[in-house]
Design a protein around this motif. Structure first.
Motif, PDB file in Angstrom:
ATOM      1  N   LYS A  75     -13.935   2.669  -0.809  1.00  0.00           N
ATOM      2  CA  LYS A  75     -14.907   3.724  -0.538  1.00  0.00           C
ATOM      3  C   LYS A  75     -15.199   3.926   0.943  1.00  0.00           C
ATOM      4  CE  LYS A  75     -18.773   0.525  -1.238  1.00  0.00           C
ATOM      5  NZ  LYS A  75     -19.994   0.244  -2.025  1.00  0.00           N
ATOM      6  N   SER A  76     -14.837   2.948   1.800  1.00  0.00           N
ATOM      7  CA  SER A  76     -15.177   3.092   3.213  1.00  0.00           C
ATOM      8  C   SER A  76     -14.064   2.642   4.159  1.00  0.00           C
ATOM      9  CB  SER A  76     -16.456   2.314   3.537  1.00  0.00           C
ATOM     10  OG  SER A  76     -16.293   0.942   3.232  1.00  0.00           O
ATOM     11  N   HIS A  77     -12.843   2.440   3.638  1.00  0.00           N
ATOM     12  CA  HIS A  77     -11.703   2.038   4.466  1.00  0.00           C
ATOM     13  C   HIS A  77     -10.524   2.984   4.216  1.00  0.00           C
ATOM     14  CE1 HIS A  77     -14.011  -1.721   4.547  1.00  0.00           C
ATOM     15  NE2 HIS A  77     -13.275  -2.114   5.577  1.00  0.00           N
ATOM     16  N   TRP A  78      -9.843   3.346   5.318  1.00  0.00           N
ATOM     17  CA  TRP A  78      -8.681   4.223   5.228  1.00  0.00           C
ATOM     18  C   TRP A  78      -7.564   3.646   6.111  1.00  0.00           C
ATOM     19  CZ3 TRP A  78     -13.672   5.524   5.886  1.00  0.00           C
ATOM     20  CH2 TRP A  78     -14.269   6.355   4.933  1.00  0.00           C
ATOM     21  N   GLU A  79      -6.333   3.761   5.636  1.00  0.00           N
ATOM     22  CA  GLU A  79      -5.184   3.321   6.422  1.00  0.00           C
ATOM     23  C   GLU A  79      -4.393   4.531   6.899  1.00  0.00           C
ATOM     24  OE1 GLU A  79      -1.378   0.234   6.292  1.00  0.00           O
ATOM     25  OE2 GLU A  79      -2.527   0.631   4.465  1.00  0.00           O
ATOM     26  N   ILE A  80      -4.090   4.554   8.186  1.00  0.00           N
ATOM     27  CA  ILE A  80      -3.308   5.635   8.792  1.00  0.00           C
ATOM     28  C   ILE A  80      -1.855   5.180   8.865  1.00  0.00           C
ATOM     29  CG2 ILE A  80      -3.063   7.101  10.828  1.00  0.00           C
ATOM     30  CD1 ILE A  80      -6.023   6.364  11.482  1.00  0.00           C
ATOM     31  N   GLN A  81      -0.956   6.087   8.583  1.00  0.00           N
ATOM     32  CA  GLN A  81       0.447   5.703   8.601  1.00  0.00           C
ATOM     33  C   GLN A  81       0.860   5.159   9.968  1.00  0.00           C
ATOM     34  OE1 GLN A  81       2.047   9.949   8.192  1.00  0.00           O
ATOM     35  NE2 GLN A  81       3.659   9.014   9.438  1.00  0.00           N
ATOM     36  N   SER A  82       1.881   4.305   9.977  1.00  0.00           N
ATOM     37  CA  SER A  82       2.339   3.656  11.196  1.00  0.00           C
ATOM     38  C   SER A  82       2.618   4.676  12.293  1.00  0.00           C
ATOM     39  CB  SER A  82       3.599   2.839  10.907  1.00  0.00           C
ATOM     40  OG  SER A  82       4.070   2.217  12.086  1.00  0.00           O
ATOM     41  N   CYS A  83       2.126   4.358  13.480  1.00  0.00           N
ATOM     42  CA  CYS A  83       2.267   5.277  14.617  1.00  0.00           C
ATOM     43  C   CYS A  83       2.379   4.435  15.881  1.00  0.00           C
ATOM     44  CB  CYS A  83       1.071   6.222  14.676  1.00  0.00           C
ATOM     45  SG  CYS A  83       1.119   7.398  16.036  1.00  0.00           S
ATOM     46  N   ASP A  84       3.403   4.695  16.699  1.00  0.00           N
ATOM     47  CA  ASP A  84       3.620   3.896  17.906  1.00  0.00           C
ATOM     48  C   ASP A  84       3.120   4.585  19.167  1.00  0.00           C
ATOM     49  OD1 ASP A  84       5.444   5.891  18.125  1.00  0.00           O
ATOM     50  OD2 ASP A  84       7.212   4.597  18.284  1.00  0.00           O
ATOM     51  N   GLU A  85       2.207   5.536  18.989  1.00  0.00           N
ATOM     52  CA  GLU A  85       1.615   6.237  20.120  1.00  0.00           C
ATOM     53  C   GLU A  85       0.134   6.467  19.845  1.00  0.00           C
ATOM     54  OE1 GLU A  85       2.520  10.566  20.280  1.00  0.00           O
ATOM     55  OE2 GLU A  85       4.029  10.061  18.744  1.00  0.00           O
ATOM     56  N   PRO A  86      -0.641   6.840  20.855  1.00  0.00           N
ATOM     57  CA  PRO A  86      -2.072   7.086  20.632  1.00  0.00           C
ATOM     58  C   PRO A  86      -2.281   8.110  19.525  1.00  0.00           C
ATOM     59  CG  PRO A  86      -1.608   7.022  22.971  1.00  0.00           C
ATOM     60  CD  PRO A  86      -0.278   6.995  22.285  1.00  0.00           C
ATOM     61  N   LEU A  87      -3.357   7.923  18.767  1.00  0.00           N
ATOM     62  CA  LEU A  87      -3.646   8.849  17.675  1.00  0.00           C
ATOM     63  C   LEU A  87      -5.105   9.273  17.719  1.00  0.00           C
ATOM     64  CD1 LEU A  87      -5.377   7.243  15.290  1.00  0.00           C
ATOM     65  CD2 LEU A  87      -3.156   6.183  14.882  1.00  0.00           C
ATOM     66  N   ARG A  88      -5.386  10.270  16.929  1.00  0.00           N
ATOM     67  CA  ARG A  88      -6.720  10.870  16.902  1.00  0.00           C
ATOM     68  C   ARG A  88      -7.168  11.008  15.449  1.00  0.00           C
ATOM     69  NH1 ARG A  88      -5.432  15.609  19.356  1.00  0.00           N
ATOM     70  NH2 ARG A  88      -5.939  14.800  21.430  1.00  0.00           N
ATOM     71  N   VAL A  89      -8.431  10.689  15.186  1.00  0.00           N
ATOM     72  CA  VAL A  89      -9.025  10.880  13.867  1.00  0.00           C
ATOM     73  C   VAL A  89     -10.180  11.861  14.014  1.00  0.00           C
ATOM     74  CG1 VAL A  89     -10.092   9.783  11.863  1.00  0.00           C
ATOM     75  CG2 VAL A  89      -8.449   8.498  13.244  1.00  0.00           C
ATOM     76  N   LYS A  90     -10.180  12.903  13.169  1.00  0.00           N
ATOM     77  CA  LYS A  90     -11.227  13.916  13.235  1.00  0.00           C
ATOM     78  C   LYS A  90     -11.959  13.988  11.894  1.00  0.00           C
ATOM     79  CE  LYS A  90      -9.070  17.049  16.620  1.00  0.00           C
ATOM     80  NZ  LYS A  90      -8.593  18.437  16.850  1.00  0.00           N
ATOM     81  N   TYR A  91     -13.241  14.276  11.976  1.00  0.00           N
ATOM     82  CA  TYR A  91     -14.033  14.420  10.746  1.00  0.00           C
ATOM     83  C   TYR A  91     -15.386  15.023  11.103  1.00  0.00           C
ATOM     84  CZ  TYR A  91     -15.859   9.935  12.517  1.00  0.00           C
ATOM     85  OH  TYR A  91     -16.389   8.946  13.300  1.00  0.00           O
ATOM     86  N   GLN A  92     -16.135  15.380  10.063  1.00  0.00           N
ATOM     87  CA  GLN A  92     -17.506  15.849  10.234  1.00  0.00           C
ATOM     88  C   GLN A  92     -18.452  14.879   9.543  1.00  0.00           C
ATOM     89  OE1 GLN A  92     -17.217  19.977   8.712  1.00  0.00           O
ATOM     90  NE2 GLN A  92     -17.611  20.652  10.820  1.00  0.00           N
ATOM     91  N   VAL A  93     -19.671  14.822  10.036  1.00  0.00           N
ATOM     92  CA  VAL A  93     -20.713  14.000   9.434  1.00  0.00           C
ATOM     93  C   VAL A  93     -21.843  14.905   8.985  1.00  0.00           C
ATOM     94  CG1 VAL A  93     -22.410  12.173   9.810  1.00  0.00           C
ATOM     95  CG2 VAL A  93     -20.152  12.016  10.888  1.00  0.00           C
ATOM     96  N   TYR A  94     -22.185  14.824   7.713  1.00  0.00           N
ATOM     97  CA  TYR A  94     -23.332  15.559   7.181  1.00  0.00           C
ATOM     98  C   TYR A  94     -24.589  14.761   7.498  1.00  0.00           C
ATOM     99  CZ  TYR A  94     -26.491  17.762   3.817  1.00  0.00           C
ATOM    100  OH  TYR A  94     -27.548  18.402   3.232  1.00  0.00           O
ATOM    101  N   ALA A  95     -25.478  15.349   8.272  1.00  0.00           N
ATOM    102  CA  ALA A  95     -26.631  14.625   8.812  1.00  0.00           C
ATOM    103  C   ALA A  95     -27.936  15.237   8.310  1.00  0.00           C
ATOM    104  CB  ALA A  95     -26.583  14.643  10.340  1.00  0.00           C
TER     105      ALA A  95
END
Length: 598
Positions: A75-95
């Motif tokens: 419910k609170s962990h995600w795995e990103i596929q293997s990447c050998d360079e810098p990566l970015r994660v984007k999302y929105q937060v409902y506040a």
């Protein structure tokens, strides 16, 4: 500006939809597949809150925009596929959680804790992180400013720009308030303090800052240098009805009602204002006792799982002793008022039959469920490690004084904990505080802790207070709002032994029913709605209490009530009024205070 290994950007995207835009950049992701997670609880508030339920549109990509697969692990962990360079994660937060624990954003202000907002890169928790809080047309048009205790790198006059944290745990320990808030500053022991008020108010800022300065000055002087923070921020959300606080390493987030703040022309401090000052004192004291002196399991906890400890009696209970005591030491309450407030604090314990069912050590261990998720039977089944914990800390003070002929007291234990554990940041193992208390007292205190901390006995305060010239007694309540302390009223107050409230359809609703009291013995339960007593309609609590006021012990009343949509009739027999309100009075009113030792 130098980019850290982990970098975050947050933007106030949509105040009407209550959405933050968040971007997380990971310079060196795990080649086996970077896992990211969001905490399920926030340190200082021991309940699983599952903040991840407020994340929207979670996605990952390389810095040039190539999408990367994300797989949910739980419910609170995600795995990103293997990447050998810098990566970015984007999302929105409902506040849309107007509390000190979460995140809130609308047209009036924005507030967030890092636990609600920032994903953690697993395996990189200890790396330095940076944060950009971005201004936009909305924030500029509203003339909003940023308030936080986080270290600045490069920010503009309104506080928008780049911030720095030594690691993820520090990042989430600096809440952020953004808005057109009211701000006032003061200095205590050479340290700058900031007070930030958000919401409509008529606060006398001069009086508030003067009183807070006295409290902070007194606490800083008590613990000595160096202070545990270079600066400090009180963040206060002012609302119509609310109360609470959460400690952080260089700040505190508070919520209070408008009635709790002082106003220009206020002569005598109101009870509501004293309660607010006590709250401020409580959270400020946590800078030492919780944020630095802490259980070992709280030092770098797994924020996806509960961290269990039996020590909260000290960390919240002792803090609840000192929050009021420092108002006394700072000269904000006199001897008589101190004893009244202390009596009221003790009354909250003596009113709870659950103190005989659950020990304080159990209350601490099960805080994740029983304390933070209380049901309608809570008064009968549990006790608070805040309130009963404070009585144990008071009792411990008495025991140390008795064992050392008044040469040592609770202060000596606290200062030892600060020097030996807080300053070097050594976590306390279970039972360590009890062991140190015995060393300070010079006698074995295991029997004390077995009876009152791990057991459910009431502490013998009548005897202990008498030894220092204070009368302790229990009296009956004189009204539903009687909080304890001295009173001139002699009018008997008959109650049903239940918490009552008015409903929208002219009835009286029961929320909590005390066992072995009239309502319970008559078969009434939580959520029942009384509509008549002795054939007379009871449209509200005031009417019901007027009927009760004309009765005697043993009076029997015919009661009609609804349980769900079914009408039921029963008979209520009034009992004698229990003596559960505490009164503390000095035996010689002209004598100088002999306890607590100043």
């Amino acid at each position: 500006m130098q980019q850290q290994a982990i970098h975050y950007t947050i933007t106030l995207a949509d105040p009407h939809a209550h959405l933050f835009d968040v971007c997380m950049e990971i310079t060196h992701p795990d080649l086996a597949g970077q896992v990211v997670s969001l905490p399920s609880w926030i340190p200082g508030s021991y309940m699983i809150r599952d903040f991840a339920k407020h994340l929207i549109g979670l996605r990952a990509e390389t810095l040039d925009g190539q999408p990367l697969m994300m797989t949910s692990l739980d419910k609170s962990h995600w795995e990103i596929q293997s990447c050998d360079e810098p990566l970015r994660v984007k999302y929105q937060v409902y506040a849309w959680d107007l509390s000190v624990r979460g995140a809130h954003f609308d047209q009036t202000h924005a507030f967030f804790n890092g636990t609600s907002t920032f994903l953690m890169a697993e395996g990189q928790r200890g790396k330095t992180v940076s944060l950009d809080i971005e201004a936009n047309d909305f924030t500029r048009n509203q003339a909003w400013c940023v308030a936080t205790s986080m270290q600045t790198v490069k920010v503009d006059a309104q506080g928008f720009g780049r911030y720095l944290a030594a690691d993820y745990d520090e990042l989430i320990d600096h809440p952020v308030e953004i808005g057109a808030h009211t701000q006032a500053d003061f200095v205590a022991e050479g340290i700058k303090h900031q007070v930030v008020l958000t919401g409509q108010h008529d606060c006398d800022l001069e009086r508030l800052t003067q009183d807070l300065q006295k409290i902070c000055q007194t606490q800083l002087h008590f613990f000595g240098k160096p202070a545990p923070f270079p600066h400090y921020v009180f963040m206060v959300m002012v609302v119509g009805d609310g109360y609470g606080g959460l400690e952080h390493r260089h700040s505190t987030a508070l919520v209070c009602s408008r009635e709790s703040l002082p106003y220009v022309g206020m002569e005598k401090a109101s009870d509501e204002y004293l309660q607010f000052l006590e709250l401020c004192s409580h959270e400020y004291f946590h800078s030492w006792n919780v944020k630095r002196i802490m259980p070992a399991q709280f030092q770098t906890p797994d924020l996806s799982q509960p961290a269990y400890t039996e020590q909260l009696w000290w960390f919240e209970g002792a803090t609840s002793v000192y929050d009021l005591l420092f108002l006394y030491k700072a000269g904000l309450v006199d001897d008589k008022l101190y004893l009244r407030q202390l009596a009221r604090q003790m009354t909250t314990v003596y009113r709870m039959p659950g103190r005989f069912k659950q020990s304080v050590s159990e209350s601490s261990f099960h805080s994740w469920t029983k304390f933070y998720q209380q049901d309608e039977n809570a008064p009968n089944a549990i006790i608070s490690y805040y309130t009963k914990g404070s009585l144990i800390a008071f009792g411990l003070d008495f025991k140390i004084r008795q064992a050392t002929q008044n040469q040592k007291c609770l202060d000596n234990l606290l200062i030892r904990l600060w020097h030996e554990y807080g300053q070097p940041q050594i976590g306390l193992k279970e039972g360590e505080i009890e062991r140190l208390a015995s060393e300070v007292a010079g006698v074995d205190l295991n029997d004390f802790f077995d009876r009152y901390l791990r057991g459910t006995e009431d502490l013998p305060f009548e005897q202990w207070f008498a030894e220092v010239g204070i009368d302790f007694k229990l009296r009956a309540a004189t009204s539903a709002t009687d909080l304890g302390g001295e009173t001139d009223s002699t009018t008997p107050y008959f109650s049903l032994g239940a918490n009552l409230s008015n409903t929208e359809h002219q009835s009286v609703k029961l929320s909590h029913v005390w066992q072995q009291r009239p309502a319970h013995l008559a078969g009434l339960a939580a959520n029942d709605e009384i509509i008549a007593l002795n054939g007379l309609r009871t449209p509200n609590v005031a009417t019901l209490e007027k009927i009760l006021a004309r009765q005697q012990v043993g009076s029997k009343l015919d009661c009609h009530f609804f349980r769900r949509d079914e009408l039921i009739q029963t008979h209520i027999e009034l009992d004698s009024i229990p003596k559960d309100r505490v009164v503390l009075r000095r035996q010689n009113s002209d004598a100088k205070p002999v306890w607590p030792k100043l």
